[in-house]
Design a protein around this motif. Structure first.
Motif, short mmCIF file in Angstrom:
data_model
loop_
_atom_site.label_atom_id
_atom_site.label_comp_id
_atom_site.label_asym_id
_atom_site.label_seq_id
_atom_site.Cartn_x
_atom_site.Cartn_y
_atom_site.Cartn_z
N UNK A 1 0.84 -1.20 0.00
CA UNK A 1 0.00 0.00 0.00
C UNK A 1 0.87 1.25 0.00
N UNK A 2 1.87 1.27 0.86
CA UNK A 2 2.71 2.47 0.97
C UNK A 2 3.59 2.67 -0.26
N UNK A 3 3.85 1.58 -0.98
CA UNK A 3 4.65 1.68 -2.21
C UNK A 3 3.78 1.99 -3.41
N UNK A 4 2.49 2.15 -3.18
CA UNK A 4 1.58 2.43 -4.28
C UNK A 4 1.32 1.24 -5.18
N UNK A 5 1.61 0.05 -4.69
CA UNK A 5 1.44 -1.17 -5.49
C UNK A 5 0.04 -1.75 -5.22
N UNK A 6 -0.98 -1.10 -5.78
CA UNK A 6 -2.36 -1.52 -5.53
C UNK A 6 -2.63 -2.95 -6.00
N UNK A 7 -2.13 -3.37 -7.17
CA UNK A 7 -2.39 -4.76 -7.59
C UNK A 7 -1.88 -5.79 -6.58
N UNK A 8 -0.68 -5.57 -6.05
CA UNK A 8 -0.14 -6.51 -5.07
C UNK A 8 -0.97 -6.48 -3.79
N UNK A 9 -1.33 -5.29 -3.33
CA UNK A 9 -2.13 -5.18 -2.11
C UNK A 9 -3.47 -5.89 -2.27
N UNK A 10 -4.11 -5.71 -3.41
CA UNK A 10 -5.40 -6.36 -3.62
C UNK A 10 -5.27 -7.87 -3.71
N UNK A 11 -4.18 -8.34 -4.31
CA UNK A 11 -3.95 -9.78 -4.40
C UNK A 11 -3.75 -10.38 -3.00
N UNK A 12 -3.01 -9.67 -2.18
CA UNK A 12 -2.77 -10.16 -0.81
C UNK A 12 -4.06 -10.14 0.01
N UNK A 13 -4.89 -9.13 -0.20
CA UNK A 13 -6.17 -9.07 0.51
C UNK A 13 -7.10 -10.18 0.05
N UNK A 14 -7.00 -10.57 -1.22
CA UNK A 14 -7.79 -11.71 -1.69
C UNK A 14 -7.37 -12.98 -0.97
N UNK A 15 -6.06 -13.14 -0.77
CA UNK A 15 -5.56 -14.27 0.02
C UNK A 15 -6.15 -14.26 1.42
N UNK A 16 -6.16 -13.08 2.00
CA UNK A 16 -6.56 -12.95 3.40
C UNK A 16 -8.02 -13.34 3.62
N UNK A 17 -8.85 -13.11 2.63
CA UNK A 17 -10.28 -13.40 2.79
C UNK A 17 -10.65 -14.79 2.29
N UNK A 18 -9.68 -15.58 1.87
CA UNK A 18 -9.99 -16.94 1.42
C UNK A 18 -10.59 -17.78 2.53
N UNK A 19 -9.96 -17.73 3.72
CA UNK A 19 -10.42 -18.54 4.85
C UNK A 19 -11.24 -17.74 5.86
#
Length: 438
Positions: free
Chosen positions: A405-423
């Motif tokens: 998020x702080x690096x402005x890498x929205x695609x990576x942040x969103x991908x990681x958040x998708x991981x987080x909501x899997x379980x």
């Protein structure tokens, strides 16, 4: 003929009164209640030839995860080595495990405790010590399987049965069997409301499934039974703090930290880890934690040279990064770079997980979020090697999301958040991350 301890395992010692004291101390340790170490020290002053009692004490130091306790383990192992010819087979297994750990063969030592249980499934000391080595080494499948192998040799008529259920529940949770883990943890706590490890297992089960409100209700409802004078009381409150963070109730989490987790110069490492892990998460969430980090960093500065448990090294780096202590941060990385070259279990763990993750957190503290992403992203799937639980190691994923998020890498942040909501379902915390990423 050997006598039996209160759990039904053979001991070579002949004084039944001594054996009874040993059994009482071992049962206190099952409940993480004080003070089994003091009891065994007093017992060994009276009966220095009590082999199994000394094995138990040395095993406590083995699993302490603080290198400053290792000389005590070596001291007792050296005595046991001179007494081994008088030991029974169970006790020789314990002495062998201590020898392996002393020689840096951590995984083999963990297996040695498992080997004891094959022929002596009522050795609850070997079970608990082995369970703790699984935790220190991040062995999720072994954490699940070790109590499974002995469970059939115990029954609900045994006073210690709930403790085995608690270990089993924690192992099931760490291996991802959340529904089965929750059922077993509830059974454990239903049998013994003061089983702090069972409470701990249920807290994990609810957290991993995102059952935040249920977790808060459970933990607060029975706090008078788990929150007293035990070695687990601080850590269980840390778990309650995680629920408050997930609900974005940051002020409540910080107040809990100050009431129960505030570090002093005499704090144990494991208690310091709880403080550091909560403060780091709060600070990433934008909470001003004031000068609370200072004593934490002061304490960790005393163990920079350990290079023993990467779990400790990571939490130490949190404190150095949060306080801008570049000198200590660089010193720790230099120690780990040297230790990573050793052809030992510890060297491999540092090389594959500890060092790159520590570098990532150091880069995050400097504001080099691209480097933080690179180091953490490359090593996070090896993080189990450094030990601890999934919930504890989740701080790695939190930090990587925040770095993206702080690096402005929205695609990576969103991908990681998708991981987080899997379980887990969405929570106020996850939604906050998503808004920041957007």
């Amino acid at each position: 003929m050997d006598k039996l301890d209160r759990f039904g395992a053979q001991v070579s010692h002949k004084d039944q009164l001594d054996i009874d004291v040993f059994g009482e101390a071992a049962e206190l340790m099952l409940g993480y209640a004080p003070d089994p170490v003091g009891m065994i020290n007093t017992l060994l002053e009276k009966s220095p030839d009590f082999i199994m009692a000394r094995c138990f004490l040395a095993g406590i130091f083995l699993t302490a995860s603080d290198k400053r306790r290792q000389p005590l383990m070596h001291k007792h192992y050296d005595i046991l080595a001179t007494q081994a010819e008088h030991a029974n087979e169970r006790e020789k297994g314990h002495i062998h495990a201590l020898k392996l750990w002393s020689g840096g063969n951590l995984y083999a030592a963990s297996q040695a405790y498992a080997d004891i249980l094959n022929t002596c499934p009522r050795d609850i000391v070997a079970l608990q010590l082995g369970h703790q080595t699984d935790f220190l080494l991040g062995h999720a499948s072994s954490t699940r399987d070790r109590p499974t192998r002995v469970l059939g040799h115990w029954s609900k008529t045994d006073p210690q049965y709930s403790y085995i259920l608690g270990m089993q529940a924690f192992g099931l949770e760490e291996a991802g069997h959340y529904s089965a883990a929750q059922s077993m943890a509830e059974r454990c706590v239903g049998m013994n409301e003061k089983d702090t490890w069972g409470v701990h297992a249920l807290a994990h089960c609810l957290e991993m499934q995102g059952k935040v409100d249920e977790g808060v209700d459970f933990m607060t409802r029975c706090e008078d039974r788990w929150g007293n004078d035990t070695y687990m009381s601080i850590h269980n409150r840390w778990h309650l703090g995680l629920y408050y963070l997930e609900r974005c109730e940051f002020d409540t989490a910080l107040a809990m930290h100050d009431a129960h987790m505030a570090v002093t110069p005499k704090s144990e490492l494991m208690d310091m880890h709880d403080s550091a892990a909560l403060l780091w998460r709060l600070q990433m969430d934008g909470v001003d934690v004031g000068d609370r980090w200072n004593v934490v960093a002061d304490n960790y500065a005393c163990v920079i040279d350990q290079a023993y448990m990467s779990f400790t090294d990571l939490h130490a780096m949190m404190s150095f990064a949060a306080t801008g202590r570049d000198k200590e941060a660089k010193a720790q990385i230099a120690v780990l770079e040297n230790a990573a070259t050793a052809n030992t279990d510890t060297g491999t763990i540092i090389q594959q997980a500890g060092l790159p993750l520590v570098r990532g957190f150091e880069a995050f503290g400097r504001g080099d979020y691209a480097a933080a992403k690179r180091h953490i992203g490359n090593a996070r799937h090896n993080s189990h090697l450094m030990g601890g639980s999934i919930a504890q190691r989740d701080v790695i994923n939190w930090t990587l999301i925040e770095a993206a998020i702080r690096d402005g890498d929205t695609p990576m942040a969103n991908a990681l958040l998708a991981e987080r909501t899997l379980m887990k379902p969405h929570s106020p915390l996850t939604d906050m991350f998503a808004r920041k990423a957007a």
